[in-house]
Scaffold this active site. Structure first.
Site, PDB file in Angstrom:
ATOM      1  CB  CYS A 164      -4.568   8.207  -4.481  1.00 24.90           C
ATOM      2  SG  CYS A 164      -2.781   8.282  -4.672  1.00 24.90           S
ATOM      3  CB  CYS A 205       0.429   2.860  -8.415  1.00 23.52           C
ATOM      4  SG  CYS A 205      -1.362   3.023  -8.391  1.00 23.52           S
TER       5      CYS A 205
END
Ligand SMILES: N[C@H](CCC[C@H](N)C(=O)O)C(=O)O
Length: 284
Positions: free
Chosen positions: A82, A213
């Protein structure tokens, strides 16, 4: 154990509006199994703290790493890397006393972090990647791995405002049989003919759009470059505008095999608040 009196200390952080519950587990107080079991409730926005994922700092599991990043989607599922979370965890680690420049592992892959200042972090990814093109229902889809699974599709600028439609399309593609069994994150980009790349991401495991993101921004920037006829060198950093802020992307392109390496993601990371979550609530 008297769970009535046990609290989990946590820090809430966000990077470009992608938000995380962050836990320091250097003492190994909590097992991975427990953390996985608790993740859906900790991340729940009504019954828990609320976040797009759980980030836990574990002691290092690799020779060259200063610590290990353990990351779970809010539904408890495993994801690869991530990017926004990685920047948050680096800033968190720096506050705990780790050097401004440090390395951390995610699934035994080594990431380099540079805390630029108290609000900005740059990460260098270990992976080399290349872009596959496929067609689904007449639509061109670009598939690539930037620490985790991503697909990118180009849309008109106005479409990025139509959240309900993006969620519906994202969900359909995310579960498409071509991406089974793992599924994929889905990125919608516009601005390919300009130097203004805008992005909305449907995130697997959140099962919704998030405000940003990081690995999706990286994937989108590489697809943007892939679509340019004139592959100039001086475009970097390439800025990706997300709903939650701007992320800067750097990379190296190898024209002989069309691969991308030295992937770097730079952007904001911020502390939001600290708290204590009662273990008794989790076990109820
Ligand atoms: N938000 C993250 C990516 C999460 C990816 C995760 N949802 C997955 O299942 O791969 C980022 O900033 O890179």
């Amino acid at each position: 154990m008297d769970t009535q009196s046990i609290f989990i200390p946590f820090t809430k952080m966000q990077g470009a509006g992608n938000d995380f519950v962050v836990i320091d587990n250097r003492s190994l107080q909590f097992s991975k199994e427990e953390l996985i079991k608790w993740t859906p409730q900790l991340c729940d926005r009504k019954f828990g703290i609320g976040s797009d994922g759980l980030l836990v700092l574990f002691p290092s599991d690799m020779d060259n790493a200063d610590f290990q990043m353990f990351y779970r989607n809010p539904d408890g599922s495993d994801a690869g890397m991530c990017g926004n979370g990685g920047r948050c965890l680096s800033l968190f680690a720096h506050q705990l006393g780790f050097d401004r420049n440090h390395n951390f592992s995610v699934h035994k892959n080594l990431y380099q972090a540079q805390v630029i200042d108290q609000q900005n972090v740059r990460l260098t990814f270990p992976a080399q990647t290349s872009i596959d093109e496929l067609t689904i229902d007449g639509q061109t889809i670009f598939k690539l791995h930037t620490g985790t699974e991503h697909i990118v599709t180009v849309v008109e600028d106005e479409k990025l405002e139509q959240s309900d439609q993006l969620v519906a399309e994202g969900r359909k593609l995310r579960y498409h049989q071509k991406f089974q069994p793992k599924g994929t994150n889905v990125n919608f980009i516009s601005g390919v003919n300009e130097r203004k790349l805008r992005l909305q991401t449907y995130e697997r495991g959140v099962e919704d759009l998030t405000l940003a993101c990081g690995t999706g921004a990286l994937a989108s920037a590489l697809v943007w470059h892939h679509l340019q006829d004139d592959k100039q060198e001086d475009i970097q950093p390439l800025s990706v505008i997300t709903e939650g802020g701007r992320l800067n992307i750097y990379f190296s392109y190898n024209s002989s095999d069309k691969s991308y390496s030295d992937l770097q993601l730079e952007g904001p990371a911020q502390f939001v608040f600290e708290g204590q979550y009662p273990l008794s609530s989790l076990q109820a």
